[in-house]
Design a protein around this motif. Structure first.
Motif, PDB file in Angstrom:
ATOM      1  N   LEU A 137     -96.483  12.352 -52.956  1.00 13.56           N
ATOM      2  CA  LEU A 137     -96.142  13.643 -52.348  1.00 13.56           C
ATOM      3  C   LEU A 137     -96.564  13.759 -50.892  1.00 13.56           C
ATOM      4  O   LEU A 137     -95.896  14.456 -50.111  1.00 13.56           O
ATOM      5  N   ASP A 138     -97.642  13.091 -50.489  1.00 16.62           N
ATOM      6  CA  ASP A 138     -98.103  13.226 -49.098  1.00 16.62           C
ATOM      7  C   ASP A 138     -97.592  12.101 -48.200  1.00 16.62           C
ATOM      8  O   ASP A 138     -98.002  11.972 -47.052  1.00 16.62           O
ATOM      9  N   LYS A 139     -96.669  11.283 -48.718  1.00 16.96           N
ATOM     10  CA  LYS A 139     -96.108  10.184 -47.930  1.00 16.96           C
ATOM     11  C   LYS A 139     -94.767  10.584 -47.312  1.00 16.96           C
ATOM     12  O   LYS A 139     -93.970  11.272 -47.954  1.00 16.96           O
ATOM     13  N   PRO A 140     -94.473  10.139 -46.075  1.00 15.35           N
ATOM     14  CA  PRO A 140     -93.126  10.361 -45.517  1.00 15.35           C
ATOM     15  C   PRO A 140     -92.091   9.603 -46.332  1.00 15.35           C
ATOM     16  O   PRO A 140     -92.373   8.510 -46.851  1.00 15.35           O
ATOM     17  N   VAL A 141     -90.912  10.164 -46.436  1.00 14.82           N
ATOM     18  CA  VAL A 141     -89.846   9.550 -47.248  1.00 14.82           C
ATOM     19  C   VAL A 141     -89.525   8.142 -46.759  1.00 14.82           C
ATOM     20  O   VAL A 141     -89.257   7.242 -47.561  1.00 14.82           O
ATOM     21  N   ARG A 142     -89.577   7.924 -45.443  1.00 11.28           N
ATOM     22  CA  ARG A 142     -89.221   6.614 -44.886  1.00 11.28           C
ATOM     23  C   ARG A 142     -90.168   5.499 -45.339  1.00 11.28           C
ATOM     24  O   ARG A 142     -89.843   4.309 -45.227  1.00 11.28           O
ATOM     25  N   LYS A 143     -91.356   5.864 -45.839  1.00 10.02           N
ATOM     26  CA  LYS A 143     -92.324   4.852 -46.286  1.00 10.02           C
ATOM     27  C   LYS A 143     -92.244   4.564 -47.785  1.00 10.02           C
ATOM     28  O   LYS A 143     -93.016   3.782 -48.313  1.00 10.02           O
ATOM     29  N   LEU A 144     -91.296   5.211 -48.465  1.00 10.50           N
ATOM     30  CA  LEU A 144     -91.164   5.005 -49.904  1.00 10.50           C
ATOM     31  C   LEU A 144     -90.242   3.827 -50.200  1.00 10.50           C
ATOM     32  O   LEU A 144     -89.295   3.565 -49.456  1.00 10.50           O
ATOM     33  N   SER A 145     -90.497   3.146 -51.301  1.00 15.10           N
ATOM     34  CA  SER A 145     -89.548   2.131 -51.780  1.00 15.10           C
ATOM     35  C   SER A 145     -88.330   2.847 -52.360  1.00 15.10           C
ATOM     36  O   SER A 145     -88.345   4.068 -52.564  1.00 15.10           O
ATOM     37  N   LEU A 146     -87.267   2.070 -52.640  1.00 13.56           N
ATOM     38  CA  LEU A 146     -86.048   2.675 -53.181  1.00 13.56           C
ATOM     39  C   LEU A 146     -86.326   3.377 -54.509  1.00 13.56           C
ATOM     40  O   LEU A 146     -85.881   4.507 -54.735  1.00 13.56           O
ATOM     41  N   GLY A 147     -87.082   2.719 -55.375  1.00 14.27           N
ATOM     42  CA  GLY A 147     -87.391   3.313 -56.677  1.00 14.27           C
ATOM     43  C   GLY A 147     -88.202   4.584 -56.548  1.00 14.27           C
ATOM     44  O   GLY A 147     -87.951   5.577 -57.248  1.00 14.27           O
ATOM     45  N   GLN A 148     -89.177   4.579 -55.636  1.00 21.37           N
ATOM     46  CA  GLN A 148     -89.991   5.781 -55.409  1.00 21.37           C
ATOM     47  C   GLN A 148     -89.136   6.916 -54.847  1.00 21.37           C
ATOM     48  O   GLN A 148     -89.260   8.076 -55.262  1.00 21.37           O
ATOM     49  N   ARG A 149     -88.265   6.566 -53.903  1.00 23.38           N
ATOM     50  CA  ARG A 149     -87.419   7.606 -53.292  1.00 23.38           C
ATOM     51  C   ARG A 149     -86.473   8.226 -54.305  1.00 23.38           C
ATOM     52  O   ARG A 149     -86.272   9.446 -54.334  1.00 23.38           O
ATOM     53  N   MET A 150     -85.890   7.402 -55.194  1.00 20.10           N
ATOM     54  CA  MET A 150     -84.937   7.929 -56.163  1.00 20.10           C
ATOM     55  C   MET A 150     -85.619   8.875 -57.157  1.00 20.10           C
ATOM     56  O   MET A 150     -85.043   9.872 -57.576  1.00 20.10           O
ATOM     57  N   ARG A 151     -86.865   8.572 -57.521  1.00 15.98           N
ATOM     58  CA  ARG A 151     -87.604   9.481 -58.404  1.00 15.98           C
ATOM     59  C   ARG A 151     -87.870  10.807 -57.704  1.00 15.98           C
ATOM     60  O   ARG A 151     -87.763  11.877 -58.308  1.00 15.98           O
ATOM     61  N   CYS A 152     -88.173  10.740 -56.401  1.00 19.89           N
ATOM     62  CA  CYS A 152     -88.392  11.966 -55.624  1.00 19.89           C
ATOM     63  C   CYS A 152     -87.079  12.736 -55.425  1.00 19.89           C
ATOM     64  O   CYS A 152     -87.072  13.969 -55.438  1.00 19.89           O
ATOM     65  N   GLU A 153     -85.964  12.010 -55.241  1.00 23.15           N
ATOM     66  CA  GLU A 153     -84.653  12.657 -55.112  1.00 23.15           C
ATOM     67  C   GLU A 153     -84.317  13.434 -56.384  1.00 23.15           C
ATOM     68  O   GLU A 153     -83.805  14.559 -56.333  1.00 23.15           O
ATOM     69  N   LEU A 154     -84.598  12.820 -57.527  1.00 25.78           N
ATOM     70  CA  LEU A 154     -84.315  13.470 -58.803  1.00 25.78           C
ATOM     71  C   LEU A 154     -85.163  14.733 -58.960  1.00 25.78           C
ATOM     72  O   LEU A 154     -84.670  15.778 -59.388  1.00 25.78           O
ATOM     73  N   ALA A 155     -86.438  14.635 -58.583  1.00 24.21           N
ATOM     74  CA  ALA A 155     -87.313  15.805 -58.642  1.00 24.21           C
ATOM     75  C   ALA A 155     -86.810  16.911 -57.720  1.00 24.21           C
ATOM     76  O   ALA A 155     -86.814  18.095 -58.087  1.00 24.21           O
ATOM     77  N   ALA A 156     -86.347  16.536 -56.515  1.00 24.53           N
ATOM     78  CA  ALA A 156     -85.847  17.517 -55.545  1.00 24.53           C
ATOM     79  C   ALA A 156     -84.622  18.256 -56.081  1.00 24.53           C
ATOM     80  O   ALA A 156     -84.457  19.457 -55.852  1.00 24.53           O
ATOM     81  N   ALA A 157     -83.765  17.542 -56.819  1.00 23.89           N
ATOM     82  CA  ALA A 157     -82.555  18.159 -57.377  1.00 23.89           C
ATOM     83  C   ALA A 157     -82.888  19.149 -58.484  1.00 23.89           C
ATOM     84  O   ALA A 157     -82.049  19.980 -58.855  1.00 23.89           O
ATOM     85  N   LEU A 158     -84.120  19.073 -59.014  1.00 25.96           N
ATOM     86  CA  LEU A 158     -84.504  19.905 -60.158  1.00 25.96           C
ATOM     87  C   LEU A 158     -85.481  21.023 -59.797  1.00 25.96           C
ATOM     88  O   LEU A 158     -85.991  21.704 -60.682  1.00 25.96           O
ATOM     89  N   ILE A 159     -85.733  21.223 -58.503  1.00 19.19           N
ATOM     90  CA  ILE A 159     -86.698  22.247 -58.072  1.00 19.19           C
ATOM     91  C   ILE A 159     -86.334  23.628 -58.617  1.00 19.19           C
ATOM     92  O   ILE A 159     -87.194  24.393 -59.039  1.00 19.19           O
ATOM     93  N   HIS A 160     -85.037  23.954 -58.626  1.00 23.48           N
ATOM     94  CA  HIS A 160     -84.586  25.270 -59.106  1.00 23.48           C
ATOM     95  C   HIS A 160     -84.153  25.227 -60.575  1.00 23.48           C
ATOM     96  O   HIS A 160     -83.543  26.179 -61.064  1.00 23.48           O
ATOM     97  N   ASN A 161     -84.482  24.117 -61.259  1.00 26.19           N
ATOM     98  CA  ASN A 161     -84.170  23.939 -62.683  1.00 26.19           C
ATOM     99  C   ASN A 161     -82.722  24.312 -63.004  1.00 26.19           C
ATOM    100  O   ASN A 161     -82.446  25.200 -63.826  1.00 26.19           O
ATOM    101  N   PRO A 162     -81.758  23.611 -62.393  1.00 23.84           N
ATOM    102  CA  PRO A 162     -80.349  23.983 -62.576  1.00 23.84           C
ATOM    103  C   PRO A 162     -79.852  23.662 -63.980  1.00 23.84           C
ATOM    104  O   PRO A 162     -80.312  22.695 -64.603  1.00 23.84           O
ATOM    105  N   PRO A 163     -78.880  24.440 -64.484  1.00 25.96           N
ATOM    106  CA  PRO A 163     -78.328  24.154 -65.813  1.00 25.96           C
ATOM    107  C   PRO A 163     -77.374  22.967 -65.830  1.00 25.96           C
ATOM    108  O   PRO A 163     -77.027  22.461 -66.888  1.00 25.96           O
TER     109      PRO A 163
END
Length: 335
Positions: A151-177
């Motif tokens: 969470l405290d790392k810049p996105v540019r320093k993440l590996s692809l796998g780490q970034r995709m997990r964060c992308e998935l979390a970002a898409a779910l912030i508002h808990n969409p149906p």
């Protein structure tokens, strides 16, 4: 059960321009250009019920991404009707986007140079999520996807796998149906894929989240989806259960035998069977492989005939993979 997605006679056309040859042709192109209308999506119909996990598949250029862009309101259809979460995605864009989450494997919704948690805070403001809702929901998401240390790392320093997990979390912030996933596991290693698949199953069970998955990874389909919608040249060529697709299009099954004693291929070819079996020897694994038509009666008859004549050390039945089935369909067509 209500429908999360309703598509009726949906069509999207694009103009395809062609250039004339030579200098004279180039001058003519300045005044008038030749073009033809190409339908990327050709009058398709389908519905997705709330809580379903559906794979939307097809070869490159089949029209998958164009469909997703219309379903998410990015593109306006040429004709036809789209209702997603009871709304018109294009005309009710602002209200509509609060009811969906989108993950594009090739594009990021996180800000590249700031910490992941800052991106999350910005998205929290955009979607007007309260502190209480955020803490309750995202605490679980962050823990399950194991992204707390990121969470405290810049996105540019993440590996692809780490970034995709964060992308998935970002898409779910508002808990969409409703969640649209476009190649969410592309380029990821096996462990990260498994973590994402397990997480998607969990949110589907816990929140009844509807998921439309576009992928070339057929392992994702088999792990997550019971239903497949297959697109080819802008038209739906199959819409039904994954199991039915496998049963109808799995042309052959392989039965692998290991024998206690040496056996000649000629002996196996002379077994009394009411159907044809194509025998081969796998020298590496020291197994004999019988290729037969995928029918339960054939399998039981073959095994019975072999057991009655030879002593068996091991036997395995190899299922036709979904990848082989899809290849068969594209090579031979649905008819």
């Amino acid at each position: 059960m209500n429908n999360a997605i309703e598509v009726t006679q949906l069509r999207k056309e694009f103009k395809s321009y062609s250039s004339r040859t030579g200098l004279k042709g180039a001058f003519r192109d300045l005044l008038t250009r030749n073009y033809k209308i190409v339908p990327a999506v050709n009058d398709i119909n389908f519905t997705v019920k709330q809580g379903e996990m559906v794979a939307y598949i097809g070869e490159n250029g089949a029209g998958k991404s164009t469909t997703i862009k219309m379903l998410t309101g990015i593109l306006e259809p040429t004709s036809g009707k789209v209702r997603v979460n009871g709304m018109d995605p294009h005309r009710e864009r602002e209200k509509f986007t609060r009811t969906i989450g989108v993950v594009f494997g090739q594009r990021s919704q996180l800000w590249w140079d700031i910490a992941v948690q800052e991106s999350f805070r910005l998205l929290k403001k955009v979607y007007k999520v309260s502190d209480q809702q955020y803490d309750e929901h995202m605490g679980h998401v962050i823990k399950t996807l194991d992204i707390g240390p990121l969470l405290d790392k810049p996105v540019r320093k993440l590996s692809l796998g780490q970034r995709m997990r964060c992308e998935l979390a970002a898409a779910l912030i508002h808990n969409p149906p409703l969640l649209f996933l476009d190649e969410p596991t592309i380029g990821l290693d096996v462990l990260v894929k498994l973590k994402i698949r397990e997480f998607l199953k969990e949110i589907n069970e816990k929140y009844n989240t509807t998921i439309l998955l576009t992928t070339h990874d057929l392992g994702d389909i088999e792990a997550l989806c019971n239903r497949v919608v297959m697109l080819d040249e802008g038209k739906i060529v199959y819409d039904g259960e994954l199991e039915s697709l496998k049963n109808n299009w799995a042309e052959e099954k392989e039965i692998h035998f290991q024998f206690m004693n040496h056996v000649h291929l000629s002996e196996l070819n002379s077994l009394p069977l009411t159907f044809s079996a194509d025998w081969n020897y796998d020298e590496k694994n020291q197994t004999y492989i019988a290729c037969i038509k995928e029918e339960d009666e054939n399998i039981s008859q073959l095994i019975s005939a072999v057991v009655s004549q030879f002593k068996i050390k091991d036997v395995k039945i190899h299922e036709t993979s979904i990848e082989e089935i899809v290849r068969n369909i594209y090579e031979k067509g649905m008819n």
